[in-house]
Motif scaffolding. Structure first.
Motif, PDB file in Angstrom:
ATOM      1  N   ARG A 158       0.802  -1.226   0.000  1.00 41.16           N
ATOM      2  CA  ARG A 158       0.000   0.000   0.000  1.00 41.16           C
ATOM      3  C   ARG A 158       0.834   1.275   0.000  1.00 41.16           C
ATOM      4  N   THR A 159       2.159   1.138   0.136  1.00 41.92           N
ATOM      5  CA  THR A 159       3.018   2.312   0.289  1.00 41.92           C
ATOM      6  C   THR A 159       4.240   2.168  -0.619  1.00 41.92           C
ATOM      7  N   PRO A 160       4.128   2.604  -1.865  1.00 43.12           N
ATOM      8  CA  PRO A 160       5.214   2.386  -2.829  1.00 43.12           C
ATOM      9  C   PRO A 160       6.581   2.892  -2.374  1.00 43.12           C
ATOM     10  N   LYS A 161       6.652   4.067  -1.758  1.00 42.49           N
ATOM     11  CA  LYS A 161       7.968   4.573  -1.345  1.00 42.49           C
ATOM     12  C   LYS A 161       8.557   3.706  -0.239  1.00 42.49           C
ATOM     13  N   TRP A 162       7.734   3.308   0.702  1.00 39.13           N
ATOM     14  CA  TRP A 162       8.194   2.413   1.775  1.00 39.13           C
ATOM     15  C   TRP A 162       8.702   1.110   1.166  1.00 39.13           C
ATOM     16  N   ARG A 163       7.943   0.582   0.193  1.00 40.80           N
ATOM     17  CA  ARG A 163       8.348  -0.661  -0.461  1.00 40.80           C
ATOM     18  C   ARG A 163       9.691  -0.491  -1.168  1.00 40.80           C
ATOM     19  N   GLU A 164       9.855   0.643  -1.835  1.00 41.49           N
ATOM     20  CA  GLU A 164      11.100   0.894  -2.573  1.00 41.49           C
ATOM     21  C   GLU A 164      12.289   0.941  -1.613  1.00 41.49           C
ATOM     22  N   ILE A 165      12.118   1.635  -0.501  1.00 47.35           N
ATOM     23  CA  ILE A 165      13.204   1.710   0.479  1.00 47.35           C
ATOM     24  C   ILE A 165      13.458   0.336   1.100  1.00 47.35           C
ATOM     25  N   ALA A 166      12.395  -0.367   1.427  1.00 47.76           N
ATOM     26  CA  ALA A 166      12.549  -1.705   2.016  1.00 47.76           C
ATOM     27  C   ALA A 166      13.283  -2.640   1.063  1.00 47.76           C
ATOM     28  N   ARG A 167      12.970  -2.517  -0.220  1.00 46.75           N
ATOM     29  CA  ARG A 167      13.617  -3.369  -1.210  1.00 46.75           C
ATOM     30  C   ARG A 167      15.131  -3.145  -1.226  1.00 46.75           C
ATOM     31  N   GLY A 168      15.540  -1.925  -0.951  1.00 45.57           N
ATOM     32  CA  GLY A 168      16.968  -1.615  -0.936  1.00 45.57           C
ATOM     33  C   GLY A 168      17.679  -2.029   0.338  1.00 45.57           C
ATOM     34  N   VAL A 169      16.909  -2.348   1.367  1.00 43.80           N
ATOM     35  CA  VAL A 169      17.504  -2.685   2.669  1.00 43.80           C
ATOM     36  C   VAL A 169      17.364  -4.172   2.999  1.00 43.80           C
TER      37      VAL A 169
END
Ligand SMILES: [Fe+2]
Length: 133
Positions: free
Chosen positions: A74-85
């Motif tokens: 539900r939160t694309p930016k959160w997902r993007e950051i999580a994907r990098g971590v």
């Protein structure tokens, strides 16, 4: 109890925001349960009791993962950051800084194009950004 996840009057919040807040609260509760089982396991000597607690902690891992996946979807930016971590070998802090920069979030400037609001298409406010951080 039960309404602590809201920091604004619930009746003023859109349904999608209330759902998002509920899952944030659930995520916190699952993390707490994981930590409690970890402490109990550290002091419990009875093997049968340990087996039960290990099984229960595994359930909490599953619950935490499901809550997190819901929130990330539900939160694309959160997902993007999580994907990098997440699941990256190496320095966690460096990955966090890189992922944040890649998401365009270094200046802290609000970017409504990547909030949960946009993922659901039902909200027009940036307030969820604070909930997600
Ligand atoms: Fe749970």
């Amino acid at each position: 109890m039960g309404f602590d996840q809201y920091h604004e009057p619930p009746e003023e919040l859109p349904a999608a925001t209330r759902t998002f807040a509920r899952l944030c609260a659930s995520l916190t509760e699952e993390a707490e349960a994981i930590g409690w089982y970890e402490q109990r396991l550290a002091v419990e000597a009875d093997p049968d009791a340990r087996a039960i607690m290990l099984d229960a902690q595994g359930e909490e891992f599953k619950h935490f993962a499901m809550d997190l996946e819901f929130l990330l979807r539900r939160t694309p930016k959160w997902r993007e950051i999580a994907r990098g971590v997440l699941f990256q070998p190496g320095d966690i802090v460096e990955h966090g800084e890189s992922a944040e920069a890649a998401a365009g979030d270094e200046g802290g400037e609000s970017d409504s194009s990547s909030t949960a609001a946009d993922a659901t298409g039902t909200l027009g406010i940036g307030g969820l950004r604070e909930l997600a951080s």
